[in-house]
Design a protein around this motif. Structure first.
Motif, mmCIF file in Angstrom:
data_model
loop_
_atom_site.group_PDB
_atom_site.id
_atom_site.type_symbol
_atom_site.label_atom_id
_atom_site.label_comp_id
_atom_site.label_asym_id
_atom_site.label_seq_id
_atom_site.Cartn_x
_atom_site.Cartn_y
_atom_site.Cartn_z
ATOM 1 N N GLU A 72 42.887 -54.900 19.642
ATOM 2 C CA GLU A 72 43.609 -56.001 19.009
ATOM 3 C C GLU A 72 43.870 -55.703 17.540
ATOM 4 N N LEU A 73 42.920 -55.047 16.870
ATOM 5 C CA LEU A 73 43.128 -54.686 15.468
ATOM 6 C C LEU A 73 44.217 -53.623 15.330
ATOM 7 N N LEU A 74 44.244 -52.666 16.249
ATOM 8 C CA LEU A 74 45.330 -51.685 16.237
ATOM 9 C C LEU A 74 46.676 -52.389 16.382
ATOM 10 N N HIS A 75 46.743 -53.314 17.316
ATOM 11 C CA HIS A 75 47.980 -54.068 17.531
ATOM 12 C C HIS A 75 48.343 -54.868 16.283
ATOM 13 N N SER A 76 47.373 -55.518 15.666
ATOM 14 C CA SER A 76 47.633 -56.311 14.462
ATOM 15 C C SER A 76 48.153 -55.432 13.334
ATOM 16 N N ALA A 77 47.577 -54.242 13.196
ATOM 17 C CA ALA A 77 48.036 -53.323 12.153
ATOM 18 C C ALA A 77 49.480 -52.922 12.383
ATOM 19 N N THR A 78 49.843 -52.665 13.632
ATOM 20 C CA THR A 78 51.236 -52.282 13.914
ATOM 21 C C THR A 78 52.186 -53.444 13.625
ATOM 22 N N LEU A 79 51.731 -54.676 13.845
ATOM 23 C CA LEU A 79 52.577 -55.833 13.533
ATOM 24 C C LEU A 79 52.801 -55.947 12.031
ATOM 25 N N LEU A 80 51.757 -55.717 11.245
ATOM 26 C CA LEU A 80 51.899 -55.768 9.791
ATOM 27 C C LEU A 80 52.923 -54.744 9.311
ATOM 28 N N HIS A 81 52.804 -53.534 9.812
ATOM 29 C CA HIS A 81 53.727 -52.472 9.415
ATOM 30 C C HIS A 81 55.134 -52.737 9.946
ATOM 31 N N ASP A 82 55.210 -53.195 11.191
ATOM 32 C CA ASP A 82 56.507 -53.431 11.824
ATOM 33 C C ASP A 82 57.280 -54.525 11.096
ATOM 34 N N ASP A 83 56.601 -55.616 10.741
ATOM 35 C CA ASP A 83 57.271 -56.712 10.045
ATOM 36 C C ASP A 83 57.787 -56.262 8.678
ATOM 37 N N TYR A 84 57.021 -55.423 8.011
ATOM 38 C CA TYR A 84 57.471 -54.886 6.719
ATOM 39 C C TYR A 84 58.716 -54.027 6.906
ATOM 40 N N LEU A 85 58.675 -53.117 7.888
ATOM 41 C CA LEU A 85 59.805 -52.216 8.111
ATOM 42 C C LEU A 85 61.060 -52.975 8.530
ATOM 43 N N ASP A 86 60.881 -54.049 9.318
ATOM 44 C CA ASP A 86 62.015 -54.842 9.789
ATOM 45 C C ASP A 86 62.445 -55.905 8.780
ATOM 46 N N ASP A 87 61.673 -56.053 7.712
ATOM 47 C CA ASP A 87 61.916 -57.107 6.729
ATOM 48 C C ASP A 87 61.913 -58.476 7.412
ATOM 49 N N ALA A 88 60.992 -58.630 8.362
ATOM 50 C CA ALA A 88 60.896 -59.883 9.115
ATOM 51 C C ALA A 88 60.352 -61.002 8.227
ATOM 52 N N GLU A 89 60.764 -62.211 8.531
ATOM 53 C CA GLU A 89 60.320 -63.367 7.753
ATOM 54 C C GLU A 89 59.238 -64.175 8.457
ATOM 55 N N VAL A 90 59.204 -64.094 9.793
ATOM 56 C CA VAL A 90 58.296 -64.942 10.564
ATOM 57 C C VAL A 90 57.556 -64.104 11.593
ATOM 58 N N ILE A 137 47.112 -44.703 18.609
ATOM 59 C CA ILE A 137 47.715 -44.905 17.291
ATOM 60 C C ILE A 137 48.881 -43.956 17.088
ATOM 61 N N MET A 138 48.672 -42.679 17.414
ATOM 62 C CA MET A 138 49.710 -41.678 17.194
ATOM 63 C C MET A 138 50.965 -41.979 18.012
ATOM 64 N N GLU A 139 50.793 -42.300 19.284
ATOM 65 C CA GLU A 139 51.951 -42.538 20.139
ATOM 66 C C GLU A 139 52.702 -43.799 19.736
ATOM 67 N N THR A 140 51.968 -44.811 19.269
ATOM 68 C CA THR A 140 52.627 -46.021 18.793
ATOM 69 C C THR A 140 53.450 -45.735 17.546
ATOM 70 N N ALA A 141 52.893 -44.951 16.625
ATOM 71 C CA ALA A 141 53.617 -44.592 15.409
ATOM 72 C C ALA A 141 54.868 -43.792 15.727
#
Length: 322
Positions: A72-90, A137-141
């Motif tokens: 779950e922490l791996l997933h949460s980390a990818t969401l943090l990075h993904d939202d930044y890269l997508d410039d997501a607001e919500v 982690i590697m494959e998700t990145a």
């Protein structure tokens, strides 16, 4: 679905309590970011899949929370990075973390969560678990990188789209299932069956997620309707729609998406056209194929509560609305 609901109601409090405790043990702004993303909700599918496969294969200890919650922490980390890269607001109905805490701070907090997840996996002294986490982690990145490159040069390439969703979503779900099997000391064949279940479930999960982006309101998903289109992401509902369009119209739309020049009015028009063409429903039909493949992978598990719940979890993926 009664067994699935009961199982989740029984196990989720312990998982959430463990996640909260791990977040509280962090320091400073990392703790605040972790609280924000973990406290925003989430279905906790990955830790539950780890637990279900471990128990289905005979694991009867109560020390599963660290490896399950690592996913779950791996997933949460990818969401943090993904939202930044997508410039997501919500995210899940809340302001995205980078808008609350800052971009640099959020990226570094995501890195800290990745490190914490690896440390949690290492607590078992099981080299296989550490390898699986690192591979996940590697494959998700890699999947996220391929998605960025695809957005720069969007095409109607279904193979490229499938590689992206396998990398950015399905591999981590596969990892969760494999970790549960590895925790139980499974044979290579048993771990592979668990992995195939997770891989097919993950593909179905992302296909449904892409369908929801076109046919489910923000009030249910917690994300803006048509967000993928606005971000220039070519997903299966849009591919299906454009395959039925005139080539010139498809080329024009792809160019507008690539250049970031799609207006709000044009987005709304395309969104309505995709909905009217039933492309979200066709995407769900595609997801149903992978759900059946996932369920077939459960044949080698002994009968019992966990096998039943894993089958119901696969069926739930098709019916979810957020």
């Amino acid at each position: 679905m009664n067994e699935l609901l009961r199982y989740f109601q029984r196990e989720l409090p312990g998982i959430n309590q463990f996640l909260d405790a791990e977040a509280e043990a962090l320091s400073g702004l990392v703790r605040d970011v972790a609280r924000h993303i973990i406290g925003s909700g989430g279905k906790r599918i990955r830790p539950m899949l780890t637990l279900l496969h471990a128990r289905a294969l005979g694991y009867d200890k109560d020390d599963f929370h660290a490896i399950a919650c690592a996913l779950e922490l791996l997933h949460s980390a990818t969401l943090l990075h993904d939202d930044y890269l997508d410039d997501a607001e919500v995210r899940r109905g809340r302001a995205a973390s980078h808008l609350v805490f800052g971009r640099t701070e959020t990226i570094l907090a995501g890195d800290a969560l990745l490190a914490l997840a690896n440390e949690m996996g290492a607590r078992y002294g099981n080299a296989r678990l550490c390898w699986l986490l690192a591979r996940g982690i590697m494959e998700t990145a890699v999947g996220e990188i391929e998605e960025i490159q695809f957005a720069k040069h969007p095409t109607l390439d279904r193979e490229a789209y499938m590689r992206i969703i396998i990398g950015k979503t399905a591999r981590l779900i596969e990892c969760a299932c494999r970790c549960g099997a590895a925790l139980a000391g499974a044979t290579p064949e048993q771990e592979d069956a668990a992995g195939e279940y997770g891989l097919n479930l993950g593909i179905a999960f992302q296909l449904v997620d892409d369908a929801l982006d076109y046919d489910s309101p923000t009030s249910e998903t917690g994300k803006p309707e048509g967000g993928d289109l606005r971000e220039g992401k070519v997903t299966l509902p849009l591919i299906l729609f454009m395959e039925d369009c005139e080539e010139a119209a498809s080329d024009t739309l792809l160019t507008l998406m690539r250049d970031g020049e799609l207006t709000d009015e044009q987005c709304a028009e395309v969104l309505a056209q995709v909905q009217d063409a039933g492309c979200a429903e066709r995407t769900r039909d595609e997801a149903a194929i992978y759900v059946e493949r996932a369920k077939a992978c459960l044949a080698g598990l002994p009968p019992g509560e966990e096998r039943t719940v894993l089958g119901q979890a696969a069926d739930y993926v098709l019916t979810r609305t957020k």
